[in-house]
Design an enzyme around this catalytic site. Structure first.
Site, PDB file in Angstrom:
ATOM      1  N   GLY B  40       4.625 -10.957  20.295  1.00 34.98           N
ATOM      2  CA  GLY B  40       4.121 -10.339  19.074  1.00 34.98           C
ATOM      3  C   GLY B  40       3.194 -11.291  18.349  1.00 34.98           C
ATOM      4  N   ARG B 331      11.089   3.594  -3.306  1.00 37.38           N
ATOM      5  CA  ARG B 331      10.592   4.587  -2.358  1.00 37.38           C
ATOM      6  C   ARG B 331      11.613   5.650  -1.985  1.00 37.38           C
ATOM      7  NH1 ARG B 331       7.205   0.345   1.388  1.00 37.38           N
ATOM      8  NH2 ARG B 331       5.599   0.077  -0.193  1.00 37.38           N
TER       9      ARG B 331
HETATM   10  C1  LIG Z   1       0.253   1.802   6.741  1.00 38.53           C
HETATM   11  C2  LIG Z   1       1.180   0.688   6.374  1.00 38.53           C
HETATM   12  C3  LIG Z   1       1.009  -0.016   5.188  1.00 38.53           C
HETATM   13  C4  LIG Z   1       1.865  -1.059   4.850  1.00 38.53           C
HETATM   14  N1  LIG Z   1       1.657  -1.711   3.672  1.00 38.53           N
HETATM   15  C5  LIG Z   1       2.468  -2.744   3.345  1.00 38.53           C
HETATM   16  C6  LIG Z   1       2.244  -3.475   2.152  1.00 38.53           C
HETATM   17  O1  LIG Z   1       1.319  -3.203   1.383  1.00 38.53           O
HETATM   18  N2  LIG Z   1       3.068  -4.507   1.877  1.00 38.53           N
HETATM   19  C7  LIG Z   1       4.087  -4.857   2.700  1.00 38.53           C
HETATM   20  O2  LIG Z   1       4.778  -5.813   2.404  1.00 38.53           O
HETATM   21  N3  LIG Z   1       4.310  -4.185   3.848  1.00 38.53           N
HETATM   22  C8  LIG Z   1       3.530  -3.133   4.189  1.00 38.53           C
HETATM   23  N4  LIG Z   1       3.766  -2.449   5.361  1.00 38.53           N
HETATM   24  C9  LIG Z   1       4.792  -2.912   6.295  1.00 38.53           C
HETATM   25  C10 LIG Z   1       4.287  -4.105   7.084  1.00 38.53           C
HETATM   26  O3  LIG Z   1       2.935  -3.934   7.398  1.00 38.53           O
HETATM   27  C11 LIG Z   1       5.021  -4.329   8.400  1.00 38.53           C
HETATM   28  O4  LIG Z   1       6.385  -4.233   8.213  1.00 38.53           O
HETATM   29  C12 LIG Z   1       4.715  -5.701   8.945  1.00 38.53           C
HETATM   30  O5  LIG Z   1       3.338  -5.906   9.019  1.00 38.53           O
HETATM   31  C13 LIG Z   1       5.333  -5.921  10.307  1.00 38.53           C
HETATM   32  O6  LIG Z   1       4.883  -7.155  10.821  1.00 38.53           O
HETATM   33  P1  LIG Z   1       5.472  -7.761  12.143  1.00 38.53           P
HETATM   34  O7  LIG Z   1       4.779  -9.043  12.341  1.00 38.53           O
HETATM   35  O8  LIG Z   1       6.950  -7.784  12.069  1.00 38.53           O
HETATM   36  O9  LIG Z   1       5.110  -6.732  13.304  1.00 38.53           O
HETATM   37  P2  LIG Z   1       3.723  -6.055  13.758  1.00 38.53           P
HETATM   38  O10 LIG Z   1       2.598  -6.375  12.900  1.00 38.53           O
HETATM   39  O11 LIG Z   1       4.051  -4.635  14.017  1.00 38.53           O
HETATM   40  O12 LIG Z   1       3.409  -6.766  15.125  1.00 38.53           O
HETATM   41  C14 LIG Z   1       4.069  -6.476  16.302  1.00 38.53           C
HETATM   42  C15 LIG Z   1       3.473  -7.300  17.385  1.00 38.53           C
HETATM   43  O13 LIG Z   1       4.290  -7.219  18.539  1.00 38.53           O
HETATM   44  C16 LIG Z   1       3.533  -6.903  19.664  1.00 38.53           C
HETATM   45  N5  LIG Z   1       4.416  -6.150  20.551  1.00 38.53           N
HETATM   46  C17 LIG Z   1       5.257  -5.135  20.255  1.00 38.53           C
HETATM   47  N6  LIG Z   1       5.938  -4.749  21.341  1.00 38.53           N
HETATM   48  C18 LIG Z   1       5.534  -5.546  22.339  1.00 38.53           C
HETATM   49  C19 LIG Z   1       5.877  -5.662  23.714  1.00 38.53           C
HETATM   50  N7  LIG Z   1       6.810  -4.889  24.275  1.00 38.53           N
HETATM   51  N8  LIG Z   1       5.231  -6.579  24.455  1.00 38.53           N
HETATM   52  C20 LIG Z   1       4.282  -7.398  23.900  1.00 38.53           C
HETATM   53  N9  LIG Z   1       3.951  -7.351  22.617  1.00 38.53           N
HETATM   54  C21 LIG Z   1       4.561  -6.435  21.849  1.00 38.53           C
HETATM   55  C22 LIG Z   1       2.342  -6.155  19.157  1.00 38.53           C
HETATM   56  O14 LIG Z   1       1.278  -6.287  20.071  1.00 38.53           O
HETATM   57  C23 LIG Z   1       2.085  -6.874  17.845  1.00 38.53           C
HETATM   58  O15 LIG Z   1       1.303  -8.018  18.096  1.00 38.53           O
HETATM   59  C24 LIG Z   1       2.918  -1.401   5.706  1.00 38.53           C
HETATM   60  C25 LIG Z   1       3.096  -0.697   6.886  1.00 38.53           C
HETATM   61  C26 LIG Z   1       2.259   0.363   7.208  1.00 38.53           C
HETATM   62  C27 LIG Z   1       2.543   1.158   8.427  1.00 38.53           C
END
Ligand SMILES: Cc1cc2nc3c(=O)[nH]c(=O)nc-3n(C[C@H](O)[C@H](O)[C@H](O)COP(=O)(O)OP(=O)(O)OC[C@H]3O[C@@H](n4cnc5c(N)ncnc54)[C@H](O)[C@@H]3O)c2cc1C
Ligand code: SF4
Ligand code: FES
Lengths: 253, 640
Positions: B40, B331
């Site tokens: 990720g 929310r």
């Molecule tokens: C439209 C929207 C608006 C939002 N706005 C806000 C906000 O204003 N403020 C806030 O705090 N939060 C917000 N959120 C929530 C927040 O964006 C997410 O919870 C957060 O960005 C998740 O980050 P992460 O690094 O955990 O995962 P992600 O950013 O989802 O990254 C996942 C990573 O894992 C990789 N991956 C997944 N599965 C696999 C696999 N099997 N093999 C290899 N790679 C894989 C992907 O390629 C990616 O690189 C929002 C969410 C959405 C949908």
């Protein structure tokens, strides 16, 4: 709406590829362009044919993944948006739509409409950052940044790395992409320390990746979904000149 | 395996500082010999990979997109919280901690949440240093806005593209390390299994999405930063590729899955407009700072031109029911209220459901220019999708699946129940309890990635300094590779009659109807039976075109949907087990006389951590981590 689609089909990077024709009979004007592609793919799958491969993820104009060359324009006929933000109400019943991948030497086709844009990552790796490691930062408010400047920086920072600028350019130059990133960092006080090194290294990486040189036609900015301004290219050229002189002076002494 | 949360002893406010000063360190010369895999490249993974690279570990980072910059985090709009108290409005680490615990309806771990609040301020400093262009006020200082569920202004933002700017910051730090060769990046690779050797996570199996090649990657530890699983509902605000596969494979290999039923339904999204709909678009919560939510008082008025509905005929129901927080209630509360209104027949669109979000009074009060400056990109986005101008007519909005609080169970060190397998960001369950506050996911992702994991992973790795390089030739890798290949072969050879999407849509509908904004015993039980049947049908009748050894998006989707079909059942079981209402989990049988959620602290103040049953997917084993609240008093959450 009824539409005729002419879509580029190419099995893999070795395949020569060709245009194929498809008919769609029930397209709603409220669909997004990619939803229309979903409908085409559902139809193809129903006929046990291979669906068209295309890149997409966020479907709201921010990840920069979608990349279709539609009727001779990157991201299609509407200015200031990505393919995924284009809606079918921009087309008419009975239209024929030509859909091709980005075409550039530095962006080889992987399959159908999917291209390899890793050259953009290489450019960023060569200097598109401020060299600060986690845990070394001072308080965020210890360095006030004038609101107008902050806005200008943000204007440059909104680039989504889609590559439409390259696809639009007859020389396949990535100067708009490159200069926007350099401007974002060079304009900030935190980023100025490394600005000379940054522009020189990024320029080298750009040329090494096989992007062409910029002849100021402006097609890039006109097709950029984020409205990145041509002025960053001018700014880059100035910064580059300055950096080249500075580097000559240091090598001389 | 026991559930030891490894929370350090001592005063809440000192735990993290004490922990940091005592955690065993790994010397620089040893770090160079230690390999870490990060799956990720979103905020959590990108930050973790970059920081561990800076520290000197050998990092391999994976993502399925064509560049780490495109992770789903890029789409976050509204902002990121931090207890900076720059506005001098009474904010503090304790208040951010308290708001998060309360907002989560007292279903999260005190120690983790306090640590999150403590490091929040460092995140902002770090991002500014990287060049993240946060919004500024006229004095050049950082600007703030308010988000739901709190009464201070602590949200930092970069126009409506906060996630993008933060991710580009992490991506630039990651790129710097890639250039220095401390991190090797694998784009367009999907992780399809975790490899466990002698009880420890020692690597992963991936599929190269371009060539279809199955590869083994070995390391001393594996970090999952693979995001949330909201796409189990088919329609959600998540990016199309967001999935549960990595977390689910870990679960199948022994990592417990915690609170899977805790899902966040975001109140302000653009309503579904047709059968062909592929995803839903969020309208940022920041809009509720200035927008007012209403429906007509009389059902007969629901399709009338809203501009012709007189003030006294409108029901600004959030302001009416929750005067203390008004339009800025959390929310879950806002979403349920919208559902309640449309259930009463007051939807303002002909087909489907919607309520109004109105900016007329904000435009009158602040002028159109100010409103434009604050929200223009959101208004433009709205207009592009709906063909309606929100400066002139109220927006139509409705709740949609947005975020998953549940995820892999982790201890204080972010280690899952499998030693050496860590989970960060949305992929873990840790900080948001039963409901996440707005702007706190970005905070958690970056806290985990920049400041927490790089420290806590030392506790595990310091014991591994004598472990030689792990070889990917070990029999465990060969076996896992073989299993992955067999599963892919099986999928593609079914050659049935139904498309992958048709299964996904059907699953999504079952989930939305029975495990969405409101749940009840009967619905959940029937959903479980339906999902089991659908899963059986999937494995008999799915049709996947193309081949294994090429770019094949349908095959990728099929693998993900197969995992969703197992996860969906677990979510329903978890929802069935929890005989109370809390946060995003609203069981219709358990509500107060006023219709609000009724928690049962006596019986359900625990994290439900589910263990996979290899003999029977439908019979997972429940482990309970009891939550202890020493520093806050459990209260009925009231926003009235
Ligand atoms: C439209 C929207 C608006 C939002 N706005 C806000 C906000 O204003 N403020 C806030 O705090 N939060 C917000 N959120 C929530 C927040 O964006 C997410 O919870 C957060 O960005 C998740 O980050 P992460 O690094 O955990 O995962 P992600 O950013 O989802 O990254 C996942 C990573 O894992 C990789 N991956 C997944 N599965 C696999 C696999 N099997 N093999 C290899 N790679 C894989 C992907 O390629 C990616 O690189 C929002 C969410 C959405 C949908
Ligand atoms: S400059 Fe514009 S067209 Fe080029 S990559 Fe950035 S957003 Fe795309
Ligand atoms: S799919 Fe993300 S920008 Fe189009």
């Amino acid at each position: 709406m009824k539409l005729t689609l002419k879509v580029w089909r190419q099995r893999n990077s070795q395949d020569k590829g060709k245009m194929e024709t498809y008919q769609l009979n029930e397209v709603s004007p409220d669909m997004s362009f990619l939803e229309m592609m979903d409908v085409l793919n559902a139809q193809l799958i129903g006929e046990k044919k291979e669906p068209v491969a295309f890149d997409h993820d966020c479907r709201e104009g921010i990840c920069g993944m979608c990349s279709m060359y539609i009727n001779g324009q990157p991201h299609g006929p509407v200015q200031g948006i990505t393919t995924c933000q284009l809606h079918m109400r921009s087309f008419k019943d009975g239209d024929t739509i030509y859909i091709e991948p980005w075409r550039a030497q530095a962006f080889p086709v992987i399959k159908d409409l999917v291209v390899d844009r890793s050259a953009f990552d290489t450019i960023i790796q060569s200097g598109g950052y401020i060299s600060v490691s986690t845990g070394n930062a001072v308080d965020g408010n210890s360095l006030p940044i004038e609101k107008g400047l902050a806005n200008e920086v943000m204007d440059a920072a909104v680039c989504i790395g889609c590559g439409a600028c390259v696809a639009a350019c007859k020389n396949s130059s990535a100067m708009l992409f490159l200069s926007a990133k350099a401007a974002h960092l060079n304009m900030l006080p935190q980023g100025q320390v490394e600005s000379n090194r940054r522009v020189l290294n990024m320029m080298d990486a750009h040329d090494d990746a096989g992007f062409g040189s910029c002849t100021n036609t402006g097609a890039c900015s006109a097709e950029c979904p984020k409205g990145i301004s041509l002025s960053y290219i001018a700014r880059f050229n100035r910064d580059y000149m300055k950096a080249s002189i500075a580097s000559e002076e240091t090598t001389d002494s | 395996m026991s559930l030891d949360s490894k929370v350090p002893k001592g005063e809440l406010a000192n735990k993290w500082t004490d922990y940091k000063s005592k955690v065993p360190l790994v010397a620089p010369n040893n770090k160079r010999r230690i390999d870490v895999i990060v799956v990720g490249s979103g905020l959590a993974g990108g930050a973790a990979a970059a920081t561990m690279g800076e520290l000197g570990y050998n990092v391999k980072c994976f993502c399925f997109q064509d560049s780490p910059r495109r992770a789903h985090s890029i789409a976050a709009q509204g902002g990121i919280n931090a207890a900076k108290n720059y506005q001098n409005d009474g904010d503090s680490v304790y208040r951010l901690f308290y708001d998060t615990i309360k907002g989560g309806d007292y279903r999260s771990r005190e120690s983790n949440v306090h640590r999150l609040a403590e490091v929040s301020a460092n995140i902002i400093d770090q991002c500014v240093a990287q060049g993240v262009p946060f919004a500024r006020d006229y004095g050049g200082l950082l600007a703030n806005r308010s988000f739901g569920g709190v009464q201070v202004s602590r949200t930092f933002y970069a126009r409506g593209q906060t996630g993008q700017q933060l991710l580009l910051g992490a991506y630039s730090a990651l790129s710097r390390q890639i250039h220095k060769k401390t991190v090797t990046m694998y784009n367009r690779h999907e992780m399809l299994d975790v490899v466990i050797v002698d009880g420890k996570a020692r690597g992963i199996i991936t599929r190269n999405l371009i060539t279809g090649e199955i590869e083994s990657h070995a390391a001393h530890a594996v970090v999952l930063a693979t995001g949330g699983y909201g796409n189990v509902f088919f329609l959600s605000t998540n990016a199309m590729g967001s999935n549960v596969t990595a977390a689910w494979k870990a679960h199948r290999r022994g990592a417990y899955f915690a609170n899977p039923c805790f899902t966040q339904i975001h109140p302000t999204c653009i309503p579904v407009s047709g059968e062909y709909q592929s995803k839903l678009t969020l309208m940022s919560e920041s809009l509720r700072n200035d927008g007012r939510v209403w429906v007509p008082k009389r059902k007969e008025d629901r399709l009338k031109n809203p501009l012709e509905i007189k003030e006294e005929d409108r029901d600004y129901y959030l302001e009416r029911i929750y005067p203390a927080f008004g339009n800025l209630v959390p929310r879950d509360v806002a979403s349920r209220a919208a559902k309640y209104m449309t259930d009463q027949g007051k939807s303002v669109i002909e087909h489907g459901n919607a309520v109004y979000l109105d900016f007329a009074s904000a435009i009158e009060r602040l002028g159109e220019d100010t409103v434009r400056e604050r929200y223009s990109n959101l208004f433009d986005m709205y207009e592009r999708i709906t063909d309606e101008n929100p400066y002139k007519v109220p927006m139509k909005i409705f709740p949609a699946v947005h975020y998953t609080m549940g995820g892999l169970w982790v201890d204080y060190e972010l280690n899952t129940s499998v030693p050496g397998l860590f989970a960060v960001g949305e992929a873990n369950f840790s900080d948001h309890g039963a409901n996440r506050l707005g702007a706190s996911a970005l905070m958690q992702g970056l806290a985990d990635g920049y400041f927490v994991l790089p420290v806590t992973i030392g506790s595990f790795l310091s014991k591994e300094i004598r472990t030689p390089k792990i070889s990917n030739d070990l029999p465990e890798f060969k076996q896992a590779e073989k299993a992955v290949k067999e599963r892919l072969n099986k999928l593609i050879s079914i050659q049935g009659n139904r498309s992958v999407d048709s299964f996904h849509m059907e699953l999504g509908k079952i989930m939305w109807d029975n495990c969405g904004m409101a749940r009840n015993e009967k619905g959940l039980k029937s959903a479980i039976t339906k999902i089991q049947k659908l899963r059986e049908e999937f494995w008999k009748d799915v049709y996947i075109p193309g081949k294994l050894n090429e770019l094949n998006p349908e095959l990728e989707k099929a693998g993900r949907v197969a995992d969703f079909l197992e996860l969906g059942e677990l979510m329903c079981q978890d929802a069935l087990d929890r005989n109370e209402s809390c946060g995003g989990h609203f069981r219709e049988e358990y509500r107060t006389p006023e219709g609000e959620a009724a928690r049962d602290d006596e019986n359900y103040t625990y994290v439900a951590a589910w263990e996979y049953n290899t003999n029977n997917v439908s019979a997972p084993k429940l482990h309970k981590e009891n939550l202890v609240f020493d520093n806050v008093e459990l209260k009925t959450r009231s926003y009235k």
